[in-house]
Structure formats: structure tokens, C-alpha cells
Design an enzyme around this catalytic site. Structure first.
Site, PDB file in Angstrom:
ATOM      1  N   ASP A 343       0.831  -1.214   0.000  1.00  0.00           N
ATOM      2  CA  ASP A 343       0.000   0.000   0.000  1.00  0.00           C
ATOM      3  C   ASP A 343       0.859   1.255   0.000  1.00  0.00           C
ATOM      4  OD1 ASP A 343      -2.365  -1.664   0.509  1.00  0.00           O
ATOM      5  OD2 ASP A 343      -1.529  -1.890   2.512  1.00  0.00           O
ATOM      6  N   SER A 368       2.268   6.785   0.729  1.00  0.00           N
ATOM      7  CA  SER A 368       1.470   5.899   1.554  1.00  0.00           C
ATOM      8  C   SER A 368       0.039   6.033   1.055  1.00  0.00           C
ATOM      9  CB  SER A 368       1.551   6.330   3.016  1.00  0.00           C
ATOM     10  OG  SER A 368       0.590   5.619   3.759  1.00  0.00           O
ATOM     11  N   ARG A 369      -0.489   4.916   0.530  1.00  0.00           N
ATOM     12  CA  ARG A 369      -1.770   5.041  -0.161  1.00  0.00           C
ATOM     13  C   ARG A 369      -2.985   5.014   0.761  1.00  0.00           C
ATOM     14  NH1 ARG A 369       1.172   3.252  -4.674  1.00  0.00           N
ATOM     15  NH2 ARG A 369       1.514   1.158  -3.885  1.00  0.00           N
ATOM     16  N   VAL A 370      -2.866   4.471   1.949  1.00  0.00           N
ATOM     17  CA  VAL A 370      -4.062   4.398   2.790  1.00  0.00           C
ATOM     18  C   VAL A 370      -3.921   5.071   4.158  1.00  0.00           C
ATOM     19  CG1 VAL A 370      -4.995   2.334   1.698  1.00  0.00           C
ATOM     20  CG2 VAL A 370      -3.429   2.083   3.605  1.00  0.00           C
TER      21      VAL A 370
END
Ligand code: ATP
Ligand code: MG
Length: 509
Positions: A343, A368-370
Site C-alpha cells: 500500500d 502511503s496510499r491508505v
């Protein structure tokens, strides 16, 4: 029948293997086979027609192995112990047991191998329960979005690349750029956060692992940590299964509704162990000589990290897989695979490392995707603009090197960026609580350090942090409770910060 299944399994990979294992009970207990050939940490056997994939086998001398290749003629086995004394003709017995690892509270504070053997000189750990090392990942239905921050205590990450509990964040970079250090600091920072940690060392030298264990102990972080370790001298089979054993150990805590973190240090060596096994077992090599299913192997492993929904107890398992790049090539086979599975990634740059900008995190290459959603609101309000302006500064700074005359705005942006960079510097093993980081970011963002020479900023920043934490404990508490701060609150923070700077300057006069 089983021979045919075996061949199918070999052709279609492990997915089918799992399906078979689930539908057919273990048939093979008490069966006996014969070693045809052994060496390099594998063995090839005849007989054992009823063996299942991932079944444990017992060799003479108590050496264990796991069946991984099921051909009609032959069974390929990876050994979990030294196989030098084995030879053709030796008898092998099936155990009827799937490969498993110990789990439980008793393992906390210990250094063990994947099978539960003590490696810290202590007594063998008391093992109350074992669970299979290969387990299906939780169903999508059972998962919940990440909602709580996994605080690393590292300003550059918590401010600019925030990670959430249940997230999988890749740590990658060339050798000796500070990758292990950041993972260890994250473990140290979980001391009072209730996150159980598993540090999984794969194929490292014993001295390197001893250093990590020592650091954890010195920072009171071993008591909430399990260290699972296979050295570069161990057979490839043991190096390979260590990652799964570590995952099973962390999963145990997640399934109890608790929060766990597993660090894989590193998956490059894990992939190499698998390549070694596959070549010895004569599987066809693919890109960079890795077997074709290495992507599948890693994605299956990391799929197990998640945040479970409340129906499943609400626990989480976060994963920090580490990957070593060669000559900063993040587009090589294993790094690209891992980037697509995780992620987000934190990229460590040797260029920054050599300039002494530690931790050497290249913010523009990291994402950081989430985790952004989990950042404390007070943190988000100071950090949201920072990331963009910081990336702009880095570009401008490079560009400005070629130009002699800069307009006022550009000069200001560069001066400000340099100050932010100073504030983002952090010594290893000194993780900071969230409010301390928020105060530091707010102070630099508000221009409090604008008149200070760059070399004085680190000391000033530390003073500001310490003073504000002592002077405004209630505000700091509220920041960490996830409250928004209003303008008056921020003004109070800044007033306390200015007070520190004012008094330290008075002292100099
Ligand atoms: P390897 O490729 O050997 O595994 P690595 O990328 O894991 O290396 P580390 O072992 O974490 O890197 O760090 C390399 C060296 O840099 C170590 O000596 C460590 O003490 C030092 N170091 C890392 N981060 C910092 C920091 N923030 N401040 C000071 N020293 C640091
Ligand atoms: Mg390392």
C-alpha cells in the site's frame, strides 16, 4: 490418484494445492519413502504416494523437511535443518502434519527459529499451540479500512508518509541506507502503544541480528517483540519458511483482536532462498532466474496483513517488508512486484544518506496510499501542505544551484525548505511521540526558525519540543486523542514555542 493430483499441483501452482489439501484429509501418516538424492538443502524422495503439499516429513537424525514438489515419480522436499549427514537410501517418514509454527504469548521477548527452537541461549520456549504456516488470507468481507495510525515515531514518516494499522508499507533502498534502523525504531515506538511486534530476520549475518536484539533490549522493546531468525548459513528451506512462521505468529495476536506488526528483513533474501530451492528442484527459471510464481508467493504472504472488521474482533496486522535494491534500481523484478503488492513505499536514498540527511528518506519517491486517513487531525492540519511544498523545495534547490540570481520568493522558499529539512532530521532510536512531532512541524511551518542559522535549528527544535510538551501537556494530550485544535489552541502552542526561543536567545546575549 494422488500422483495425478501431484502433477497437476506442480503445473498450476499452490492455489490448487490448497484446494486439494482442503478437500482431501491427510492420508499419509505413517507412510515411508526413500531418499533418492540430497544436497544444497533439498532432498528428492521416492514413495510416499499419499503425501500432501506442505506436509512435514521426518528424516533420520530428526531433521524435518516440507514437501513442496509433488511429481508423479518423485517428491521434492526443502529441509529445515542441516542435511549433510543424509544420503541416498535413507528412510523418510510422513508425519501427517502440515508445516506449522509455534504461536502464543510465551514467545514474546524471545529469539527463535521458525520451528520454535531457542536461539537466544535461553530455555526452549514453552509452546502451548502451533498453527499452520500457510494460511488463507482473511476474506474481503472480514476486512475493514485502516483507521488507527501505526506511529513510527519518525517525523519524516508520521508527518509525510503516514502509515495505518493493518497497512503494508514497503521499505526499500540500496544496502546501508538505514532501512533496518527505521523498522527497529518503529518497533521501539510501540513500547507503550500496545502493538505486538515480530521482527523476522531472513538470511542475515548473526552479528547483525544480535545488534538488533541488543538495541531492542536496551530500549525496553524486546518484551513486546518476537525475533524469528534464519541466518545465511541455514538451509534455503528454513530461510524461506521463516517469513511464513513470523506471519503466523503475528496473525495469532491479530485474531485475538489485538494489533500486531511484522517486519520482514528482508524479502530480497527471501526471494533468493526461494530461487535457490526452485533451481535445486529443477523448476523452470523465469525473469532474473526467479521462479515464475515468486510474485504469487509474496502477494499471498502480504495479503494476510490487514485490519479485521469488528465482527472478527477488530485486530490488525501491519507489515513492513524490506527490500534491498541494487544501484537504486526500483524497477528490477522483485522491487516492482513488491511495490505493486503493498500500500505504498518508503524509499531510502544513498545520495541523502551520504549527505548526512538522516533518516535518508526520499520523500518525493515515497508514498502511503491508505495511511493518510489515520493521521491525527492536528497532525494533518500542519503536515498536509508540507509534503507538497517540500517536494517543490527539493526541485527548486537543485535548479537554483545553476542560477546565480534568485528572486525573493524563490530564495524564501529555499530557505524555508532547508529549515523543514533540518527539522525532519532525526537520530536513530529516538522515536518521538505524535504531539512532539506536531509541535516541531508547527513551529517550522509558522516560520519560528526563519531567523536562525540552519546549523542551530536542530538544537532549537529539540528545545521547542521539550518546552511545549512540558508547558502544555493538556494540549498535547488532546492532539493525541485525535482532537482538532482551533486557532486559539495553535496560538497557545506557538506562544509556548516562541517563549523557548526567546529565552534561549536571551541566554546567548
Ligand atoms: P543493510 O543493507 O546492511 O541491511 P540498512 O539499509 O538496513 O543496511 P541500517 O543498518 O539500518 O541500514 O543503517 C546503516 C547505518 O546507518 C548503521 O550504522 C546505522 O547505525 C546508521 N543509521 C541509520 N539511520 C540513522 C539515523 N537516523 N541516524 C544516525 N545513524 C543512522
Ligand atoms: Mg538492514
Amino acid at each position: 490418484m494422488n500422483a495425478v493430483l501431484g502433477q497437476l499441483l506442480d503445473e498450476t501452482g499452490q492455489a490448487l494445492g490448497d484446494a486439494i489439501r482442503r478437500t482431501s484429509p491427510q492420508l499419509s501418516a505413517q507412510e515411508v519413502g526413500v531418499v533418492v538424492e540430497t544436497g544444497g538443502g533439498i532432498a528428492r524422495l521416492r514413495g510416499l504416494p499419499g503425501i500432501g503439499a506442505n506436509e512435514l516429513l521426518r528424516f533420520p537424525g530428526g531433521v524435518l523437511g516440507i514437501a513442496i514438489n509433488l511429481d508423479p515419480e518423485e517428491v521434492g522436499v526443502m529441509l529445515l535443518g542441516a542435511g549433510e549427514q543424509l544420503s541416498a537410501g535413507d528412510e523418510v517418514s510422513a508425519t501427517g502434519r502440515e508445516a506449522d509454527a509455534p504461536v502464543g504469548e510465551e514467545l514474546l521477548g524471545r529469539v527463535i527459529d521458525a520451528t520454535g527452537r531457542s536461539l537466544d541461549g535461553g530455555k526452549p520456549p514453552r509452546i502451548a499451540e502451533r498453527r499452520p504456516i500457510e494460511r488463507p488470507a482473511p476474506e474481503i468481507m472480514d476486512r475493514a479500512p485502516v483507521s488507527t495510525p501505526l506511529e513510527t515515531g519518525i517525523k519524516a514518516i508520521d508527518a509525510l508518509i503516514p502509515i495505518g494499522r493493518g497497512q503494508r508499507e514497503l521499505i526499500l533502498g540500496d544496502r546501508q541506507t538505514g532501512k533496518t534502523s527505521v523498522a527497529v525504531d518503529t518497533i521501539i515506538n510501540q513500547r507503550d502503544k500496545g502493538v505486538i511486534c515480530v521482527y523476522c530476520a531472513i538470511g542475515q549475518r548473526g552479528t547483525a541480528v544480535a545488534r538488533v536484539v541488543d538495541t531492542l533490549r536496551r530500549h525496553d522493546a524486546l518484551a513486546h517483540t518476537i525475533v524469528v531468525y534464519a541466518s545465511d548459513d541455514d538451509p534455503p528451506g528454513l530461510r524461506f519458511v521463516t517469513a511464513y512462521a513470523a506471519t503466523t505468529m503475528a496473525e495469532y495476536f491479530m485474531e485475538q483482536g489485538r494489533d500486531a506488526l511484522v517486519v520482514y528483513d528482508d524479502l530480497t533474501r527471501h526471494a533468493r532462498a526461494y530461487r535457490e530451492l526452485s533451481l535445486l528442484l529443477r523448476r523452470p527459471p523465469g525473469r532474473e532466474a526467479f521462479p515464475g510464481d515468486i510474485f504469487y508467493i509474496h502477494s499471498r504472504l502480504l495479503e494476510r496483513a490487514t485490519h479485521l472488521g469488528d465482527d472478527r474482533g477488530g485486530g490488525s496486522m501491519s507489515a513492513l517488508p524490506i527490500i534491498e535494491t541494487q544501484a537504486q534500481d526500483i524497477s528490477a523484478y522483485i522491487p516492482t512486484n513488491l511495490i505493486s503488492i503493498t500500500d505504498g513505499q518508503v524509499y531510502f536514498s544513498p545520495r541523502l544518506f551520504h549527505k548526512g540527511l538522516l533518516p535518508a528518506i526520499d520523500v518525493s519517491e515515497s508514498v502511503s496510499r491508505v495511511g493518510g486517513k489515520t493521521q491525527y487531525p492536528a497532525f494533518r492540519s500542519v503536515a498536509s501542505e508540507l509534503r507538497l511544498s517540500y517536494s517543490q523545495f527539493e526541485e527548486l534547490e537543485t535548479f537554483a544551484r545553476f542560477s546565480t540570481r534568485l528572486d525573493e520568493d524563490t530564495r524564501k522558499t529555499i530557505e524555508h525548505g532547508r529549515r523543514v529539512r533540518e527539522v525532519l532530521k532525526q537520530h536513530e532510536h529516538q522515536p518521538l511521540r505524535a504531539s512532539a512531532q506536531i509541535v516541531a512541524m508547527k513551529a517550522v511551518d509558522a516560520g519560528l526558525f526563519a531567523d536562525l542559522p540552519v546549523e542551530d535549528i536542530r538544537a532549537a527544535e529539540e528545545q521547542v519540543r521539550e518546552h511545549v510538551l512540558a508547558a502544555e501537556p493538556e494540549l498535547c494530550e488532546r492532539m493525541e486523542q485525535g482532537e482538532e485544535l482551533d486557532e486559539d489552541d495553535w496560538e497557545q502552542v506557538l506562544a509556548a514555542a516562541r517563549e523557548t526561543l526567546g529565552s534561549s536567545r536571551d541566554a546567548e546575549d
